[in-house]
Design a protein around this motif. Structure first.
Motif, PDB file in Angstrom:
ATOM      1  N   LEU A 493      42.257  48.903  42.483  1.00 47.38           N
ATOM      2  CA  LEU A 493      42.354  47.586  42.695  1.00 47.38           C
ATOM      3  C   LEU A 493      40.905  46.975  42.982  1.00 47.38           C
ATOM      4  O   LEU A 493      40.147  45.953  42.364  1.00 47.38           O
ATOM      5  CB  LEU A 493      43.388  47.188  43.774  1.00 47.38           C
ATOM      6  N   MET A 494      40.173  47.520  43.838  1.00 45.64           N
ATOM      7  CA  MET A 494      38.878  47.229  44.214  1.00 45.64           C
ATOM      8  C   MET A 494      37.777  47.572  43.354  1.00 45.64           C
ATOM      9  O   MET A 494      36.968  46.624  43.098  1.00 45.64           O
ATOM     10  CB  MET A 494      38.534  48.161  45.385  1.00 45.64           C
ATOM     11  N   SER A 495      38.075  48.338  42.442  1.00 45.76           N
ATOM     12  CA  SER A 495      37.224  48.659  41.402  1.00 45.76           C
ATOM     13  C   SER A 495      37.200  47.725  40.211  1.00 45.76           C
ATOM     14  O   SER A 495      36.192  47.249  39.697  1.00 45.76           O
ATOM     15  CB  SER A 495      37.517  49.941  40.465  1.00 45.76           C
ATOM     16  N   ALA A 496      38.307  47.399  39.831  1.00 48.79           N
ATOM     17  CA  ALA A 496      38.499  45.984  39.001  1.00 48.79           C
ATOM     18  C   ALA A 496      37.914  44.767  39.565  1.00 48.79           C
ATOM     19  O   ALA A 496      37.270  43.970  38.873  1.00 48.79           O
ATOM     20  CB  ALA A 496      39.887  45.966  38.883  1.00 48.79           C
ATOM     21  N   ILE A 497      38.139  44.218  40.822  1.00 47.99           N
ATOM     22  CA  ILE A 497      37.693  43.375  41.484  1.00 47.99           C
ATOM     23  C   ILE A 497      36.004  43.102  41.387  1.00 47.99           C
ATOM     24  O   ILE A 497      35.499  42.286  40.942  1.00 47.99           O
ATOM     25  CB  ILE A 497      38.512  43.202  42.835  1.00 47.99           C
ATOM     26  N   ALA A 498      35.613  44.512  41.560  1.00 48.43           N
ATOM     27  CA  ALA A 498      33.988  44.549  41.807  1.00 48.43           C
ATOM     28  C   ALA A 498      33.593  44.287  40.346  1.00 48.43           C
ATOM     29  O   ALA A 498      32.603  43.850  40.341  1.00 48.43           O
ATOM     30  CB  ALA A 498      33.783  45.941  42.123  1.00 48.43           C
ATOM     31  N   ALA A 499      34.488  44.589  39.352  1.00 51.86           N
ATOM     32  CA  ALA A 499      33.790  44.303  37.950  1.00 51.86           C
ATOM     33  C   ALA A 499      34.400  42.983  37.628  1.00 51.86           C
ATOM     34  O   ALA A 499      34.155  42.479  36.275  1.00 51.86           O
ATOM     35  CB  ALA A 499      34.588  45.377  36.819  1.00 51.86           C
ATOM     36  N   ASN A 500      34.920  42.057  38.438  1.00 51.80           N
ATOM     37  CA  ASN A 500      35.124  40.880  37.986  1.00 51.80           C
ATOM     38  C   ASN A 500      36.301  40.533  37.025  1.00 51.80           C
ATOM     39  O   ASN A 500      36.353  39.878  36.166  1.00 51.80           O
ATOM     40  CB  ASN A 500      33.878  39.929  37.587  1.00 51.80           C
ATOM     41  N   LYS A 501      37.424  41.529  37.224  1.00 50.77           N
ATOM     42  CA  LYS A 501      38.576  41.595  36.190  1.00 50.77           C
ATOM     43  C   LYS A 501      39.660  41.081  37.031  1.00 50.77           C
ATOM     44  O   LYS A 501      39.807  41.575  38.127  1.00 50.77           O
ATOM     45  CB  LYS A 501      38.474  42.945  35.737  1.00 50.77           C
ATOM     46  N   PRO A 502      40.515  40.071  36.400  1.00 46.33           N
ATOM     47  CA  PRO A 502      41.642  40.085  36.892  1.00 46.33           C
ATOM     48  C   PRO A 502      42.565  41.058  36.997  1.00 46.33           C
ATOM     49  O   PRO A 502      42.331  41.908  35.960  1.00 46.33           O
ATOM     50  CB  PRO A 502      42.140  38.753  35.978  1.00 46.33           C
ATOM     51  N   VAL A 503      43.546  41.094  37.598  1.00 44.31           N
ATOM     52  CA  VAL A 503      44.232  42.588  37.814  1.00 44.31           C
ATOM     53  C   VAL A 503      45.804  42.094  37.981  1.00 44.31           C
ATOM     54  O   VAL A 503      46.358  41.125  38.453  1.00 44.31           O
ATOM     55  CB  VAL A 503      44.026  43.338  39.072  1.00 44.31           C
ATOM     56  N   ILE A 504      46.492  43.047  37.563  1.00 42.15           N
ATOM     57  CA  ILE A 504      48.206  43.015  37.771  1.00 42.15           C
ATOM     58  C   ILE A 504      48.673  44.410  38.236  1.00 42.15           C
ATOM     59  O   ILE A 504      48.138  45.322  37.832  1.00 42.15           O
ATOM     60  CB  ILE A 504      48.862  42.615  36.417  1.00 42.15           C
ATOM     61  N   ASP A 520      34.600  36.474  43.300  1.00 41.14           N
ATOM     62  CA  ASP A 520      35.927  35.808  42.572  1.00 41.14           C
ATOM     63  C   ASP A 520      36.847  36.924  42.378  1.00 41.14           C
ATOM     64  O   ASP A 520      36.556  38.081  41.940  1.00 41.14           O
ATOM     65  CB  ASP A 520      35.525  35.155  41.195  1.00 41.14           C
ATOM     66  N   ALA A 521      38.121  36.905  42.437  1.00 44.60           N
ATOM     67  CA  ALA A 521      39.339  37.962  42.142  1.00 44.60           C
ATOM     68  C   ALA A 521      40.596  37.064  41.867  1.00 44.60           C
ATOM     69  O   ALA A 521      40.907  36.096  42.342  1.00 44.60           O
ATOM     70  CB  ALA A 521      39.495  38.935  43.389  1.00 44.60           C
ATOM     71  N   THR A 522      41.292  37.581  40.862  1.00 48.73           N
ATOM     72  CA  THR A 522      42.257  36.982  40.492  1.00 48.73           C
ATOM     73  C   THR A 522      43.718  38.229  40.588  1.00 48.73           C
ATOM     74  O   THR A 522      43.364  39.461  39.917  1.00 48.73           O
ATOM     75  CB  THR A 522      42.543  36.532  39.187  1.00 48.73           C
TER      76      THR A 522
END
Length: 689
Positions: A493-504, A520-522
């Protein structure tokens, strides 16, 4: 020939008859005329489209005789033009009126107030947009003239998506009406009109001079035709073009009836592409087949570019493969929408290709009352009759459901002088005011000057994104939509947010650390739960000497939370689901809980929380309400000395009225203007008024 330079407003579809404004002064003794305010000599309609004198213009003047005298415009400037005698023999006056004819015609005659002249069957294109063949006439018993138009105009706006393409000619053919040859103009009539003689030619060829066509902007070509009524199917337009070293003729039958009065101009737009084969039957066949499939349902693949004579209406379940071709329509339609999807019908659009509405009465690419799925293609809207932007994709019914998985979407550019709210691309994707319960889900695609995640289509802020999908600014003009990344752990989760990617989320997550966000995070909850751990002062350093349990600590950027699922702050001295501490949080769904004496949703240091949906169950009791009828729990709260802002547009709140509560002193109404909070059992539910 007399050039009539024309200034064409982009919003205009139909020009009314010319108005009378200025006069030509006559001096019989010196056979000289003077024109004042030359640039407004003749005005076509009431929209500022004007024609004016140019040095060298030639005019026939009948100076109270039937003698045809040649006059020429000279010394033309902003305010005056002088018409001087050039040639012709003048005899003694035999009538009380003076007559004038533009353009000069050496063979023109005047007999009993009737002027005889001609409309040429061979006309030519002028790069400066002058109208060399348009006929104007005037009659006066005094020493001044006011000219009116006696013919009509057809304007053809043509461009080519093929670089270097040229246009040789445009041919206008009529089955029933004479178009060119000898005409008579009865000046005894209040509104004189050029009437074609019996046996007149039924074809006009406009020589376009191998003009090079732009791939982005339309080039305008004008043809002068009689003022008449054309029945449906009577006219046919033939474009002779050259591209890629080959000559091709593209025939376009005008399916609708058309009425042309004197001084009236109508235009159509046409785009040349690689697939034009010059076969009228191919396009006619495609139109017939499309209409049948759209009526009855089925699959269809375009194999030629198609210019529609009328809007296609989807009444069944249809799959359309654009196959690299263009689907557009003609301005002579009563409505210039390309496709309408009726209630209960479904249209799925696949493949590369273009769906483009031309400027006209409406100009929507697709109007949706049923279901629309777009997987690819380029979609463009036209301008409406007033020159304002229209939606590219338009939800027109509350049962409409639009899913955009890919494609490119662009509104036509409006005149920059028009009202800003109708030329700022906000309506690229749009809902009708009475169809706000329709559903628009965007999961992909590119959008020109339109952010599908944050726009003013239905009032700010409008978000058409499917849960978890995010729009990124690619450059100054384009936004691109991407899909969320699946995550099943705190680290992912934190890795994707750090890469500015929305997550599910694909799994429940129990945190080992506070989710501190500075960008920003989604997050799409996807039915899963995020539960915070309990952090001692040495781990969290949030409140010294205490234990804390926070899920989101938003110090910067914007956090968007979508979907069903749960945000659960574990039991601790300070237990909060969301803390906006300088950043922004947009909550669209989910259930939010905490487990001790603190606030569930908290804003401090200018932090902003916008709540559009979700369920909020706080455990910290504020007090009994003033009348003692209902306990109140602290679902929402602002810091006392360094507050932020919380605005509620939707959601359900357990034993907490966001419009009237004891969280703040003095009281604060968290509900947005135009929305209401209504009690339903133990919950207060917020909705639009």
């Amino acid at each position: 020939m007399r050039k009539l330079s024309i200034l064409v407003a982009a919003s205009s579809m139909l020009f009314a008859a010319c108005s009378k404004d200025d006069s030509v002064n006559q001096n019989l003794a010196h056979e000289k005329f003077f024109a004042s305010s030359a640039v407004t000599r003749t005005v076509m309609g009431d929209n500022g489209t004007s024609v004016h004198w140019v040095d060298g213009d030639l005019v026939s003047i009948f100076n109270k005789t039937s003698d045809n005298l040649k006059y020429q415009a000279t010394q033309v400037n902003e305010t005056t033009a002088e018409l001087v005698y050039v040639a012709g023999t003048r005899t003694a006056a035999t009538m009380s009126s003076n007559f004038a004819l533009y353009p000069y015609d050496a063979d023109a005659t005047l007999n009993s107030g009737v002027i005889a002249t001609s409309i040429p069957a061979a006309q030519s294109f002028s790069a400066d947009a002058s109208l060399q063949h348009s006929i104007m006439v005037a009659k006066s018993e005094s020493n001044s003239f006011s000219f009116v138009n006696a013919t009509s105009l057809l304007r053809f706006d043509v461009k080519s998506i093929i670089g270097g393409a040229t246009i040789k000619s445009i041919t206008i053919q009529s089955q029933a009406n004479g178009l060119a040859g000898d005409v008579t103009i009865d000046m005894n009539e209040q509104a004189p009109v050029a009437e074609v003689a019996d046996g007149a030619a039924k074809e006009i060829v406009l020589d376009c001079g191998d003009a090079v066509l732009s791939s982005t902007d339309y080039t305008s070509f004008y043809a002068v035709v009689p003022a008449t009524e054309f029945a449906a199917g009577d006219l046919k337009i033939i474009y002779a073009v050259n591209y890629d070293g080959k000559d091709v003729e593209v025939e376009y039958p005008v399916q609708n009836a058309m009425s042309l009065g004197a001084g009236v101009m109508k235009w159509t737009q046409f785009t040349i592409s690689e697939s034009f084969s010059g076969s009228t039957s191919d396009m006619a066949t495609a139109i017939s087949e499309l209409q049948s499939v759209f009526e009855n349902g089925g699959e269809y693949t375009l194999d030629v570019d198609v210019v529609l004579p009328e809007t296609l209406v989807v009444k069944g379940d249809v799959t359309l493969n654009l196959n690299g071709k263009t689907l557009t329509n003609a301005v002579d339609n009563t409505a210039t929408d390309v496709i309408i999807v009726n209630e209960g019908a479904t249209l799925t659009i696949n493949g590369d290709g273009v769906v483009e509405a031309v400027t006209g009465n409406d100009g929507y690419a697709v109007i949706v009352k049923g279901n629309l799925v777009i997987n690819g293609g380029t979609f463009k809207s036209g301008l409406d009759a007033d020159g304002y932007q229209n939606a590219v994709i338009y939800a027109r019914h509350n049962d409409a459901h639009i899913t955009i998985n890919g494609g490119e979407f662009r509104c036509a550019d409006a005149d920059p002088s028009l009202d800003a709210s109708r030329r700022d691309y906000r309506y690229t994707i749009n809902k009708w005011g009475s169809a706000l319960n329709s559903v628009i889900e965007i999961k992909g695609g590119r959008f020109y000057r339109f952010n599908p995640e944050l726009n003013a289509a239905d009032g700010m802020p409008t978000d058409y994104m499917a849960a978890g999908y995010k729009a990124y600014a690619v450059d100054a003009d384009w936004y691109s939509v991407v899909a969320p990344t699946e995550v099943a752990s705190e680290a992912a989760l934190m890795s994707a947010i750090a890469a500015n990617k929305p997550v599910i989320l694909t799994s429940d997550i129990v945190l080992d650390n506070v989710l501190v966000l500075n960008s920003d995070a989604t997050i799409v909850l996807n039915g899963k739960t995020i539960t915070s751990g309990v952090f001692a002062e040495s781990n969290g350093t949030i409140n010294e000497g205490t234990t804390d349990s926070y899920v989101f600590w938003v110090k910067g950027g914007t956090l968007n939370i979508h979907g069903d699922g749960e945000i659960n702050a574990a039991e601790a001295k300070y237990s909060m689901a969301v803390w906006a501490d300088g950043g922004t949080v947009n909550i669209y769904g989910g259930t939010y809980k905490n487990n001790n004496a603190s606030d569930l949703i908290y804003a401090k240091n200018g932090g902003v929380v916008n709540i559009y949906g979700g369920e909020f169950i706080a455990s910290n009791k504020n007090a009994d309400t003033e009348d003692g009828t209902l306990e109140e729990y602290s679902a929402l709260n602002l810091h006392g000395t360094h507050p932020g802002a919380i605005t509620v547009y939707g959601g359900s709140f357990y034993k907490f009225n966001p419009a009237d509560n004891l969280s703040e002193n003095p009281k604060v109404n968290f509900v947005a203007a135009g929305y209401q909070s209504v009690q339903n059992g133990d919950y207060w539910v917020v909705s639009k008024q």
